[in-house]
Design an enzyme around this catalytic site. Structure first.
Site, PDB file in Angstrom:
ATOM      1  N   ASP A 112      -1.644   6.747   6.208  1.00  0.00           N
ATOM      2  CA  ASP A 112      -2.675   5.789   5.801  1.00  0.00           C
ATOM      3  C   ASP A 112      -2.954   4.890   7.007  1.00  0.00           C
ATOM      4  O   ASP A 112      -2.156   4.036   7.360  1.00  0.00           O
ATOM      5  CB  ASP A 112      -2.146   4.965   4.618  1.00  0.00           C
ATOM      6  CG  ASP A 112      -3.120   3.869   4.196  1.00  0.00           C
ATOM      7  OD1 ASP A 112      -4.191   3.734   4.811  1.00  0.00           O
ATOM      8  OD2 ASP A 112      -2.786   3.144   3.228  1.00  0.00           O
ATOM      9  N   TRP A 150       0.838  -1.213   0.000  1.00  0.00           N
ATOM     10  CA  TRP A 150       0.000   0.000   0.000  1.00  0.00           C
ATOM     11  C   TRP A 150       0.860   1.245   0.000  1.00  0.00           C
ATOM     12  O   TRP A 150       0.546   2.219  -0.689  1.00  0.00           O
ATOM     13  CB  TRP A 150      -0.975  -0.016   1.184  1.00  0.00           C
ATOM     14  CG  TRP A 150      -1.894  -1.194   1.132  1.00  0.00           C
ATOM     15  CD1 TRP A 150      -1.960  -2.223   2.026  1.00  0.00           C
ATOM     16  CD2 TRP A 150      -2.875  -1.504   0.109  1.00  0.00           C
ATOM     17  NE1 TRP A 150      -2.914  -3.134   1.628  1.00  0.00           N
ATOM     18  CE2 TRP A 150      -3.488  -2.729   0.466  1.00  0.00           C
ATOM     19  CE3 TRP A 150      -3.293  -0.862  -1.060  1.00  0.00           C
ATOM     20  CZ2 TRP A 150      -4.487  -3.320  -0.316  1.00  0.00           C
ATOM     21  CZ3 TRP A 150      -4.282  -1.445  -1.828  1.00  0.00           C
ATOM     22  CH2 TRP A 150      -4.866  -2.655  -1.458  1.00  0.00           C
ATOM     23  N   LYS A 193     -12.453  -1.763   7.623  1.00  0.00           N
ATOM     24  CA  LYS A 193     -11.815  -2.625   8.633  1.00  0.00           C
ATOM     25  C   LYS A 193     -12.340  -2.245  10.027  1.00  0.00           C
ATOM     26  O   LYS A 193     -13.200  -2.929  10.563  1.00  0.00           O
ATOM     27  CB  LYS A 193     -10.293  -2.529   8.560  1.00  0.00           C
ATOM     28  CG  LYS A 193      -9.751  -3.141   7.253  1.00  0.00           C
ATOM     29  CD  LYS A 193      -8.805  -2.219   6.623  1.00  0.00           C
ATOM     30  CE  LYS A 193      -8.243  -2.507   5.278  1.00  0.00           C
ATOM     31  NZ  LYS A 193      -8.400  -3.697   4.554  1.00  0.00           N
TER      32      LYS A 193
HETATM   33  C1  LIG Z   1      -3.306  -0.064   4.584  1.00  0.00           C
HETATM   34  C2  LIG Z   1      -4.215  -0.020   3.386  1.00  0.00           C
HETATM   35  N1  LIG Z   1      -4.169   1.052   2.584  1.00  0.00           N
HETATM   36  C3  LIG Z   1      -4.967   1.142   1.502  1.00  0.00           C
HETATM   37  C4  LIG Z   1      -5.845   0.154   1.171  1.00  0.00           C
HETATM   38  C5  LIG Z   1      -6.709   0.300  -0.052  1.00  0.00           C
HETATM   39  O1  LIG Z   1      -7.967   0.661   0.370  1.00  0.00           O
HETATM   40  P1  LIG Z   1      -9.188   0.846  -0.628  1.00  0.00           P
HETATM   41  O2  LIG Z   1      -9.549  -0.515  -1.111  1.00  0.00           O
HETATM   42  O3  LIG Z   1     -10.228   1.467   0.255  1.00  0.00           O
HETATM   43  O4  LIG Z   1      -8.764   1.738  -1.737  1.00  0.00           O
HETATM   44  C6  LIG Z   1      -5.937  -0.990   1.987  1.00  0.00           C
HETATM   45  C7  LIG Z   1      -6.893  -2.061   1.663  1.00  0.00           C
HETATM   46  O5  LIG Z   1      -6.906  -3.118   2.225  1.00  0.00           O
HETATM   47  C8  LIG Z   1      -5.097  -1.071   3.116  1.00  0.00           C
HETATM   48  O6  LIG Z   1      -5.139  -2.138   3.919  1.00  0.00           O
END
Ligand SMILES: Cc1ncc(COP(=O)(O)O)c(C=O)c1O
Length: 356
Positions: free
Chosen positions: A168, A101, A192
């Site tokens: 994030d 991520w 989550k």
């Molecule tokens: C730490 C983290 N950042 C970003 C995301 C991406 O999120 P989204 O699917 O809401 O774009 C996730 C998805 O699991 C994640 O765990």
């Protein structure tokens, strides 16, 4: 049979949240209409939005300097929206690469300015959090990932720096206490610890917005959503309502501090078993282990099918690891009961009886 939900996301919701949400889906507060059929400008939703914001403020002890926004597009949209709003083309932001991520956030931000990757744990398939790295003093912001959902590590120390942290926190917001004043912006996909997929929570210090020269499309400009209180266009009404219910549940159960204690206890129970069980081994550096997502493998991969079958028989779901790590991942978000972790531990012990 009772299910033990270890999915990484979308993930477990508290039973009372699901019950109240179901009721609101059919008939909101006895008015004869579903919440999904009501105007986002009507008094019912305006009240929900207000309450959700004030609950978020209460849990994180946010001052009025911060705006609480409910946006769409997931955390993935925030990967570029943060840089697009906060970084001019000739400015520099620092990023720490702690997993898939973070890497995606880095890739997206590069379109909007100079991105310096200050440290990365990619050399060891992201099984640790880099700590000893220099932070230049010309940064517009430092981007960190609070919790690495896929690799099972968590950032536990927040560096002392002279610029805001952009973080994030998709997989650990509201799971622990945080020193909120260090953050210029926090973003989290809801699915989550916050609520269902479809809403993205953004907490932003108002004075860092509107400081750059770039023309930003209206819908992608934080200033729009701050000015219009997340209702410039139709917000995701139902996910925001479920978020409100989750916030109420967190407050009723003692807030972020109590969530942290509850999560620590679950994590200790599972990691203790991973460490003492002769068949399993954890994949991450011990001190960086995430209380939210525990990643582990079987020393003998051939036993994987047996383990998954035993899990399934016990009602355990969502335990398979992400494809980039393999093995297993137990996600233990706020709403997961300690009892579910005990059931998982008992299956790991049963594996030893059968195959040890
Ligand atoms: C730490 C983290 N950042 C970003 C995301 C991406 O999120 P989204 O699917 O809401 O774009 C996730 C998805 O699991 C994640 O765990």
């Amino acid at each position: 049979m009772k299910k033990h939900n270890f999915y990484a996301g979308p993930a477990i919701l508290a039973p009372e949240v699901k019950e109240k949400a179901s009721q609101a889906a059919l008939d909101y507060q006895g008015i004869g209409l579903s919440l999904m059929e009501l105007s986002h400008r009507g008094k019912e939703f305006v009240e929900i939005l207000d309450k959700t914001q004030s609950h978020v403020r209460e849990i994180l002890s946010l001052s009025d300097e911060y705006a609480v926004l409910f946006l769409t597009g997931g955390a993935s949209t925030q990967f570029f929206m943060t840089a697009m709003n906060l970084l001019d083309q000739n400015e520099t932001a620092g990023y720490v690469d702690t997993g898939s991520w973070s890497s995606k956030a880095i890739k997206e931000a590069k379109s909007f300015g100079n991105i310096e990757v200050l440290a990365s744990s990619s050399d060891k398939n992201y099984n640790y959090i880099p700590k000893a790295y220099d932070i230049p003093n010309n940064l517009k912001y430092l981007h960190l990932t609070g919790n690495n959902t896929i690799f099972g590590t968590q950032t536990k120390m927040w560096p002392e720096i002279n610029c805001p942290i952009v973080c994030d926190m998709s997989s650990d917001i509201f799971s622990r206490e945080i020193p909120v004043n260090k953050f210029g912006l926090i973003y989290a996909g809801a699915q989550k610890n916050v609520g269902p997929a479809g809403v993205t929570l953004v907490i932003v210090k108002k004075d860092i917005v509107g400081k750059i020269e770039r023309q930003i499309p209206t819908m992608l400009n934080y200033a729009t959503h701050i000015a219009k209180n997340s209702s410039f266009n139709t917000p995701p009404v139902f996910p925001i309502y479920v978020t409100m219910l989750t916030m109420e549940w967190i407050i009723k159960n003692g807030g972020a501090k109590a969530m942290e204690q509850r999560n620590q206890r679950k994590a200790e129970t599972l990691y203790n078993e991973i460490d003492r069980n002769e068949l399993f081994v954890g994949t991450c550096n011990t001190e960086d282990r995430s209380p939210m997502n525990a990643t582990f493998v079987l020393k003998n991969e051939n036993l994987g099918t047996d383990f998954l079958r035993l899990c399934e028989d016990a009602g355990i779901v969502g335990i398979k690891g992400h494809k980039s790590v393999g093995g297993f991942r137990a996600s233990m978000y706020n709403a997961l009961e300690h009892e579910s972790v005990e059931v998982l531990v008992s299956i790991m012990q049963e594996m030893v009886k059968k195959f040890g």
